[in-house]
Design a protein around this motif. Sequence first.
Motif, short mmCIF file in Angstrom:
data_model
loop_
_atom_site.label_atom_id
_atom_site.label_comp_id
_atom_site.label_asym_id
_atom_site.label_seq_id
_atom_site.Cartn_x
_atom_site.Cartn_y
_atom_site.Cartn_z
N ASP A 122 95.17 84.70 -36.59
CA ASP A 122 94.02 85.53 -36.18
C ASP A 122 92.79 85.09 -36.96
OD1 ASP A 122 92.14 87.47 -35.63
OD2 ASP A 122 93.29 89.13 -36.48
N ASP A 123 91.86 84.44 -36.28
CA ASP A 123 90.69 83.90 -36.98
C ASP A 123 89.82 84.99 -37.63
OD1 ASP A 123 91.46 81.38 -36.31
OD2 ASP A 123 89.89 81.04 -34.81
N SER A 124 89.92 86.22 -37.15
CA SER A 124 89.11 87.29 -37.74
C SER A 124 89.68 87.76 -39.07
CB SER A 124 89.01 88.48 -36.77
OG SER A 124 90.28 89.07 -36.57
N ASN A 125 90.96 87.52 -39.30
CA ASN A 125 91.62 87.86 -40.57
C ASN A 125 92.66 86.76 -40.83
OD1 ASN A 125 92.42 89.27 -42.87
ND2 ASN A 125 93.89 90.50 -41.73
N PRO A 126 92.18 85.55 -41.17
CA PRO A 126 93.03 84.37 -41.01
C PRO A 126 94.13 84.14 -42.03
CG PRO A 126 90.85 83.74 -41.78
CD PRO A 126 90.78 85.20 -41.47
N TRP A 127 94.03 84.71 -43.23
CA TRP A 127 94.95 84.31 -44.29
C TRP A 127 95.69 85.49 -44.90
CZ3 TRP A 127 95.40 79.33 -43.87
CH2 TRP A 127 94.31 78.59 -43.43
N VAL A 128 96.96 85.29 -45.14
CA VAL A 128 97.77 86.23 -45.92
C VAL A 128 98.23 85.49 -47.18
CG1 VAL A 128 99.88 85.64 -44.63
CG2 VAL A 128 99.76 87.76 -45.94
N GLN A 129 98.05 86.14 -48.33
CA GLN A 129 98.47 85.49 -49.58
C GLN A 129 99.98 85.60 -49.76
OE1 GLN A 129 96.24 86.55 -53.09
NE2 GLN A 129 97.54 85.32 -54.44
N ILE A 130 100.57 84.51 -50.19
CA ILE A 130 102.01 84.43 -50.47
C ILE A 130 102.18 84.32 -51.98
CG2 ILE A 130 104.13 83.12 -50.08
CD1 ILE A 130 103.00 84.41 -47.53
N PRO A 131 103.03 85.15 -52.60
CA PRO A 131 103.21 85.07 -54.06
C PRO A 131 103.63 83.67 -54.51
CG PRO A 131 104.18 87.09 -53.23
CD PRO A 131 103.79 86.29 -52.02
N GLY A 132 103.14 83.30 -55.69
CA GLY A 132 103.45 82.00 -56.25
C GLY A 132 102.17 81.28 -56.65
N ALA A 133 102.33 80.10 -57.21
CA ALA A 133 101.18 79.28 -57.63
C ALA A 133 101.53 77.82 -57.41
CB ALA A 133 100.84 79.52 -59.09
N LEU A 134 100.70 77.12 -56.62
CA LEU A 134 100.94 75.72 -56.28
C LEU A 134 99.63 74.93 -56.33
CD1 LEU A 134 103.20 76.18 -53.11
CD2 LEU A 134 103.98 75.61 -55.41
N THR A 135 99.76 73.62 -56.48
CA THR A 135 98.59 72.73 -56.42
C THR A 135 98.60 71.84 -55.18
OG1 THR A 135 99.79 71.20 -57.86
CG2 THR A 135 98.20 72.67 -58.90
N ASP A 136 99.75 71.69 -54.53
CA ASP A 136 99.80 70.97 -53.25
C ASP A 136 100.89 71.59 -52.41
OD1 ASP A 136 98.82 69.05 -51.47
OD2 ASP A 136 100.36 67.59 -52.03
N ILE A 137 100.75 71.47 -51.09
CA ILE A 137 101.68 72.12 -50.17
C ILE A 137 101.87 71.26 -48.94
CG2 ILE A 137 99.95 73.47 -48.87
CD1 ILE A 137 101.98 75.90 -49.38
N GLY A 138 103.07 71.33 -48.36
CA GLY A 138 103.37 70.59 -47.15
C GLY A 138 104.08 71.49 -46.16
N ALA A 139 103.53 71.60 -44.96
CA ALA A 139 104.08 72.46 -43.90
C ALA A 139 104.54 71.60 -42.74
CB ALA A 139 103.04 73.46 -43.43
N GLY A 140 105.75 71.85 -42.24
CA GLY A 140 106.33 71.06 -41.17
C GLY A 140 106.25 71.73 -39.81
N ALA A 141 106.54 70.95 -38.78
CA ALA A 141 106.47 71.45 -37.41
C ALA A 141 107.53 72.50 -37.12
CB ALA A 141 106.61 70.28 -36.43
N ASP A 142 108.65 72.44 -37.87
CA ASP A 142 109.76 73.36 -37.63
C ASP A 142 109.71 74.59 -38.53
OD1 ASP A 142 110.30 72.15 -40.04
OD2 ASP A 142 112.23 71.30 -39.45
N GLY A 143 108.59 74.79 -39.23
CA GLY A 143 108.46 75.94 -40.12
C GLY A 143 108.78 75.64 -41.58
N THR A 144 109.26 74.43 -41.84
CA THR A 144 109.54 74.00 -43.21
C THR A 144 108.26 74.06 -44.06
OG1 THR A 144 111.31 72.52 -42.49
CG2 THR A 144 110.27 72.02 -44.60
N VAL A 145 108.37 74.54 -45.30
CA VAL A 145 107.25 74.53 -46.24
C VAL A 145 107.76 74.15 -47.62
CG1 VAL A 145 105.32 75.82 -47.24
CG2 VAL A 145 106.09 76.35 -44.92
N TRP A 146 107.12 73.17 -48.23
CA TRP A 146 107.41 72.76 -49.61
C TRP A 146 106.11 72.79 -50.41
CZ3 TRP A 146 112.00 70.28 -51.73
CH2 TRP A 146 113.10 70.25 -50.85
N GLY A 147 106.24 72.91 -51.73
CA GLY A 147 105.06 72.88 -52.58
C GLY A 147 105.37 72.36 -53.96
N VAL A 148 104.32 71.97 -54.68
CA VAL A 148 104.44 71.56 -56.08
C VAL A 148 103.38 72.31 -56.88
CG1 VAL A 148 105.42 69.30 -55.58
CG2 VAL A 148 102.96 69.54 -55.78
N ASN A 149 103.70 72.59 -58.14
CA ASN A 149 102.73 73.29 -58.98
C ASN A 149 102.10 72.35 -59.99
OD1 ASN A 149 104.56 73.06 -61.10
ND2 ASN A 149 105.10 75.23 -61.13
#
Length: 227
Positions: free
Chosen positions: A111-138
Amino acid sequence: MPWKHIPGSLARISAGSVTNVWGVNAGGNIFRYTGDDGNPWVQIPGALTDIGAAADGTVWGVNAGGDIYRYTWDSKHWTKISGALKRISAGSRTNVWGVNAGGNIYRYTGDDSNPWVQIPGALTDIGAGADGTVWGVNSAGNIYRYTGDQGDPNHWVKISGGLTAISAGAKTNVWGVNSGGNIYTITGDDSKPWAHIAGGLVDIGAGADGVVWGVNSGGNIYRYIRD
């Protein structure tokens, strides 16, 4: 050497699929891969410092001021989306994630009018896949895989290893590089999760279809050639 050098110079790269590869150079200029290694890049108007390209054609980017943009193919322009991010990754139209300068993690709501929901945690890079996969590094190089679809919407599982940049095209195509430029790809076995790949890169982009691109510290661009 399993990497083919592609002419050009980029600082960041993202590969959603073999046909949707984008990058930005050290000056913030934006480029899209043409599919022709002899004349590989077409410049796209705008200025960005990070970019995320998905297999379905979705493209998002952020600029030096943290402003967020989504590319609109039919009108060939960038639409500004509210918020502020430093890194962004788009696995698909519905799987867009980013981290801001403070390390806070955000997922696109759709929803562009309220586009972001914060997810707990702290990362410096993130990778999101086509199948819903998400990885990150701090900031310490610790690696995490998101398992929020398994009952706990905020859960990250720590995976052994140390990386500074990560990209997830799909559950089976996750790649990363560490502070020394060493390249790793996921094995599928959490007890020994990473296989070392020859070469040296500072950023990497892995697609849903198995495609992998990377750039090194000199801005040189490479595409992974599988055996």
